[in-house]
Design a protein around this motif. Structure first.
Motif, PDB file in Angstrom:
ATOM      1  N   LEU A 192      -4.279   5.578  -7.328  1.00  0.00           N
ATOM      2  CA  LEU A 192      -5.380   6.264  -8.002  1.00  0.00           C
ATOM      3  C   LEU A 192      -5.341   6.054  -9.512  1.00  0.00           C
ATOM      4  N   ASP A 193      -4.139   5.822 -10.048  1.00  0.00           N
ATOM      5  CA  ASP A 193      -3.934   5.713 -11.486  1.00  0.00           C
ATOM      6  C   ASP A 193      -4.338   7.007 -12.194  1.00  0.00           C
ATOM      7  N   LYS A 249     -17.278   2.461  -9.828  1.00  0.00           N
ATOM      8  CA  LYS A 249     -16.298   2.864 -10.834  1.00  0.00           C
ATOM      9  C   LYS A 249     -15.357   3.961 -10.333  1.00  0.00           C
ATOM     10  N   VAL A 260      -8.655   6.114  -2.123  1.00  0.00           N
ATOM     11  CA  VAL A 260      -7.413   5.725  -1.468  1.00  0.00           C
ATOM     12  C   VAL A 260      -7.403   6.320  -0.068  1.00  0.00           C
ATOM     13  N   LYS A 290     -12.528   5.522  -7.442  1.00  0.00           N
ATOM     14  CA  LYS A 290     -11.364   4.992  -6.735  1.00  0.00           C
ATOM     15  C   LYS A 290     -11.160   5.804  -5.470  1.00  0.00           C
ATOM     16  N   ARG A 320     -11.980  10.058  -8.303  1.00  0.00           N
ATOM     17  CA  ARG A 320     -10.785   9.584  -7.613  1.00  0.00           C
ATOM     18  C   ARG A 320     -10.664  10.410  -6.334  1.00  0.00           C
TER      19      ARG A 320
END
Length: 232
Positions: free
Chosen positions: A129-130, A92, A96, A94, A70
């Motif tokens: 990002l979760d 897979k 941002v 992420k 992330r």
């Protein structure tokens, strides 16, 4: 052959056909752009800026990127660092990208507009990002004034804000990369980074122009759990 090595091609110097209507400074800047191998390589590889090679070279030295990370790119526009992050963390992962200015979308990245110094932007990043970030990268720099002392203080203020943001969103073991000017980070900021990270180093990647005062601080091994304790 790594991406950063592809800039070593031999090119004949290009001069502008006409300087009519251009200032001397503008003409020199345009000629430098035309003859810059990193600019040429960025165009050839579909990268949005020559700055992409700076994070590529920092990654080669410090092993910043891993699959499935992330990642947050602060001050991401026009998106060169974001493109590299997307490619190196894989499908897979992420990524941002956050900037106060509008930015064209980048496949594989979540592009947000906002000021990272505002709590709403921090929450938007975490939601996108979760989960906590593994890496925060920042190529932010203020507009230079030409006065070295003033420029140094202005960029340090931005780095301090970016470091505070990273401290809030990083997971333990994470890393933080940010632009500074030569002279490195001030004692107080450096002490804070050394407190929060296992390793703090400075580097000037080859893609940084020799006449530029920029350097990068690379902090790795975020210790986590350093947030202010609430009285109980």
């Amino acid at each position: 052959m790594t991406e950063s090595r592809k800039t070593g091609q031999r090119n004949l110097s290009t001069r502008l056909r006409t300087a009519k209507g251009r200032s001397t400074a503008s003409q020199k800047w345009l000629e430098r752009q035309l003859n810059d191998p990193y600019v040429q390589a960025a165009r050839a590889q579909g990268l949005r800026s020559r700055a992409a090679f700076k994070i590529i070279e920092l990654d080669e030295r410090f092993k910043l990127f891993r699959p499935n990370q992330r990642i947050v790119d602060l001050g991401a526009a026009p998106g060169g660092w974001t493109q590299v992050a997307v490619k190196r963390t894989g499908e897979k992962g992420k990524v941002v990208a956050l900037d106060i200015l509008p930015m064209d979308l980048i496949p594989g990245a979540i592009v947000l507009q906002g000021d990272f110094n505002e709590e709403s932007a921090e929450q938007a990043v975490l939601e996108a990002l979760d989960g906590p970030a593994d890496l925060v990268i920042s190529d932010i720099a203020p507009n230079t004034t030409g006065h070295n002392a003033t420029d140094h203080l202005r960029i340090l203020a931005l780095v301090e804000l970016a470091a505070d943001f990273a401290r809030k969103v990083l997971s333990p073991g994470g890393a933080f990369v940010a632009k500074v000017f030569q002279g490195g980070t001030e004692r107080e900021l450096l002490a804070g980074l050394k407190r929060d990270y296992a390793s703090v180093r400075h580097a000037k990647p080859p893609a940084s122009r020799k006449d530029s005062a920029e350097m990068y601080v690379v902090a790795q091994g975020f210790r986590g759990g350093q947030k202010d304790e609430q009285p109980g």
